[in-house]
Design an enzyme around this catalytic site. Structure first.
Site, PDB file in Angstrom:
ATOM      1  N   LYS A   1      22.620 -19.378 -95.234  1.00 58.70           N
ATOM      2  CA  LYS A   1      21.707 -19.977 -96.300  1.00 58.70           C
ATOM      3  C   LYS A   1      22.264 -19.806 -97.617  1.00 58.70           C
ATOM      4  CE  LYS A   1      17.369 -19.722 -95.166  1.00 58.70           C
ATOM      5  NZ  LYS A   1      16.155 -19.176 -94.854  1.00 58.70           N
TER       6      LYS A   1
ATOM      7  N   GLU B   1      28.982 -10.934 -93.695  1.00 56.37           N
ATOM      8  CA  GLU B   1      29.560 -11.065 -92.558  1.00 56.37           C
ATOM      9  C   GLU B   1      30.221 -12.588 -92.414  1.00 56.37           C
ATOM     10  OE1 GLU B   1      26.205  -8.510 -91.603  1.00 56.37           O
ATOM     11  OE2 GLU B   1      26.307 -10.075 -92.757  1.00 56.37           O
TER      12      GLU B   1
ATOM     13  N   GLY C   1      16.202 -17.837 -90.122  1.00 60.28           N
ATOM     14  CA  GLY C   1      17.432 -18.068 -89.533  1.00 60.28           C
ATOM     15  C   GLY C   1      17.256 -18.551 -87.857  1.00 60.28           C
ATOM     16  N   ARG C   2      16.425 -17.533 -87.255  1.00 53.94           N
ATOM     17  CA  ARG C   2      16.317 -17.649 -85.958  1.00 53.94           C
ATOM     18  C   ARG C   2      15.491 -18.880 -85.339  1.00 53.94           C
ATOM     19  NH1 ARG C   2      13.628 -13.716 -88.440  1.00 53.94           N
ATOM     20  NH2 ARG C   2      11.194 -13.405 -88.252  1.00 53.94           N
TER      21      ARG C   2
ATOM     22  N   GLU D   1      13.200  -9.466 -83.517  1.00 49.81           N
ATOM     23  CA  GLU D   1      13.319  -9.587 -85.124  1.00 49.81           C
ATOM     24  C   GLU D   1      11.917 -10.152 -85.480  1.00 49.81           C
ATOM     25  OE1 GLU D   1      17.066 -10.359 -87.345  1.00 49.81           O
ATOM     26  OE2 GLU D   1      16.164 -12.460 -87.921  1.00 49.81           O
TER      27      GLU D   1
ATOM     28  N   HIS E   1      22.379  -7.849 -58.313  1.00 51.72           N
ATOM     29  CA  HIS E   1      23.541  -6.999 -57.790  1.00 51.72           C
ATOM     30  C   HIS E   1      23.685  -5.877 -59.049  1.00 51.72           C
ATOM     31  CE1 HIS E   1      24.579  -9.197 -54.119  1.00 51.72           C
ATOM     32  NE2 HIS E   1      24.179 -10.088 -54.998  1.00 51.72           N
TER      33      HIS E   1
ATOM     34  N   LYS F   1      22.084  -3.497 -94.221  1.00 48.00           N
ATOM     35  CA  LYS F   1      23.406  -4.135 -95.029  1.00 48.00           C
ATOM     36  C   LYS F   1      23.520  -3.430 -96.450  1.00 48.00           C
ATOM     37  CE  LYS F   1      22.020  -8.845 -93.243  1.00 48.00           C
ATOM     38  NZ  LYS F   1      21.867 -10.041 -93.633  1.00 48.00           N
TER      39      LYS F   1
END
Length: 552
Positions: free
Chosen positions: A209, A215, A271-272, A357, A388, A512
């Protein structure tokens, strides 16, 4: 709802508490015996999704009380305010308009008095033109060779959404192109993504953004260095190999991205919730603009259902309220999502961010500590694999774990007949697991199955483990859109009932900030600010080992 009231003071909340205290212990076998048609009456159709919630520990009275709670907490008015573009993200003073990303061209959705739909479709048109150039081989790199590899660089929603959707819709993707998704700042992630690619054929999509995310930009700079080194070229080559998905055209230009390859999105897109914006450019290149349009139509189908269906037949309302029922009144701390489709392997991971979040909050919209249980831990993997691994805990463990099972009547679109024939075996397991979780198995008489009396308790399954079954015809772009929007709106309902802001994520920022303080300590031995004793000791051990390796 009177927002000065606390949940513990609401009559609807108190009524649910009394209902739970008076629960007569009736299990699912008794509930189905009392209402033989429960399997059809406790189900709802939303678009192409058939959603069966009959295997839940609830009665019609329970559902009525939960719907009363939704009314008392103002879920529907808050929903309407969100769709109108009001600033329901109260801590950041922003509208929440991910639903506008899939609105039709003639729709009017205003933010700050401006209809945002024309700008949304302008970006979609820009994306479609660019995607068409890549897919047709007309987009060439610095050396004139066609682009064959697309690498999406992002983090959080800028990675999880596109990566999940690409895997989900792999049968519809352009198989002559290679797609990779890089998010981790661990250099191994980028190295593994690039090690077998040719720079001359590689396009990078940098999704940030601000175009300043630590990162993402660390990986973008490293990718740029890899590209220029491999090409033996100067900064002028960046414009042919990078596109930017961002709100900051200036930062993208400073990086070297051509203005024609900057794709805009907006601060009212979290963002999500963003993969159907410019963040989804990698997906549009993979599946093509027409299929991407089908995906948007599927999202819109569920938006319209959420906005118009009565609460008692509204899938996001029902699923959100049932989650609250188990979290607050059965002390259930987690929720499993179990897709019986290999292509949905990343879907639970995507939902982890969407749910945890959004609703991992302990402060309400008025800034006060919450007085109820909020977001559950969301987890899961693909079905049969999970059977399993951890299904033993679901069946016979001491913890109640509500679960969603997601399956499809037809196999993946690209399967050859011999492999498609396995689909009935897959789905037999799908239906068997929800049956076993619901109704269990009583202990047999000694010797009836060859076991001794001592083994009977071990072979007893109590049942009464709640599940939701979501069944669709096939995993198509439209159906994927419907599934995603179903969970988006379920999360909204939960947050509205809890009176928390589901659209900020301040908890993400603290780590952060601390990382920026600690980075100098790792490289020079001195942090920007003093740190606690444990962290200081760990950094010392890290530096000792790192320097020893460097000296070899």
């Amino acid at each position: 709802m009177n927002q000065d009231a606390r949940h513990s003071e609401l009559p609807a909340w108190a009524a649910l508490r009394r209902h739970r205290e008076q629960w007569d212990g009736a299990g699912l076998s008794e509930l189905f015996a009392a209402e033989p048609r429960r399997g059809t009456t406790f189900a709802v159709r939303a678009g192409d999704l058939h959603i069966d919630y009959s295997k839940h520990l609830c009665t019609r009275e329970t559902l009525g009380l939960l719907l009363d709670l939704a009314t008392a907490t103002g879920v529907a008015p808050l929903r309407d305010a969100m769709f109108r573009g009001e600033k329901v993200n109260v801590t950041e003073g922003r509208a929440v308009l991910h639903t506008a990303l899939r609105a039709p061209r003639d729709a009017v959705v205003e933010s700050g008095g401006v209809n945002v739909v024309p700008s949304v479709h302008a970006v979609l048109d820009h994306m479609a033109a660019f995607a068409g150039e890549v897919r047709a081989g007309r987009l060439t790199g610095h050396t004139g060779e066609r682009i064959r590899n697309v690498v999406n660089i992002g983090i959080g929603g800028s990675d999880l959404g596109p990566a999940m959707a690409y895997e989900a819709l792999r049968p519809y993707t352009a198989r002559h192109l290679t797609f990779r998704f890089v998010s981790n700042i661990d250099g191994s992630d980028l190295y593994d993504a690039l090690r077998d690619l040719r720079p001359a054929e590689t396009l990078f999509l940098v999704a940030s953004k601000s175009f300043a995310t630590l990162e993402t930009m660390s990986n973008a700079v490293a990718a740029r260095d890899w590209l220029l080194s491999g090409l033996g070229a100067g900064r002028e080559a960046v414009a042919r190999h990078f596109a930017a998905l961002t709100t900051s055209a200036r930062n993208a230009a400073d990086f070297g991205v051509s203005k024609d390859q900057v794709f805009e999105f907006w601060d009212w897109v979290g963002g999500r919730y963003s993969f159907d914006s410019a963040i989804g450019l990698s997906l549009m290149i993979a599946i093509g603009p027409e299929r991407f349009t089908e995906l948007l139509a599927g999202l819109r189908t569920m938006d319209e259902h959420f906005l118009t269906a009565p609460a008692e037949a509204n899938a996001p309302f029902l699923l959100g309220l049932l989650c609250i029922w188990y979290g607050e009144f059965f002390d259930a701390h987690s929720h499993a999502v179990l897709p019986y489709s290999s292509h949905l392997a990343k879907f639970p991971e995507y939902l982890q961010q969407l749910d945890m979040e959004s609703n991992g909050k302990s402060i309400d919209r008025q800034g006060r500590p919450v007085v109820c249980q909020t977001g559950p831990v969301v987890w899961g993997t693909r079905g049969i694999n999970g059977q399993h691994a951890y299904f033993q805990l679901l069946h016979q463990g001491t913890r109640l774990v509500p679960a969603d099972f997601i399956g499809f009547a037809r196999p993946a679109a690209d399967l050859p007949p011999a492999m498609a024939a396995q689909h009935d075996v897959l789905m037999a397991n799908f239906f068997a697991q929800t049956q076993a979780l619901a109704f269990g198995k009583s202990g047999s008489e000694p010797g009836s199955e060859g076991e001794s009396e001592a083994l009977l308790p071990h072979r007893t399954f109590r049942g009464d483990r709640p599940t939701t079954t979501v069944l669709a015809p096939q995993l198509t772009p439209s159906v994927l859109g419907q599934l995603i929007a179903l969970y988006e709106h379920k999360v909204f309902v939960q947050g509205a009932v809890w009176n928390i802001n589901s659209f900020d994520q301040w908890g993400v920022e603290l780590g952060k900030e601390l990382a920026k303080n600690l980075e100098p300590a790792l490289t020079r031995g001195t942090p920007g600010r003093p740190v606690d004793g444990s962290t200081a000791a760990l950094i010392a051990r890290y530096r000792a080992w790192a320097s020893a390796e460097a000296e070899r």
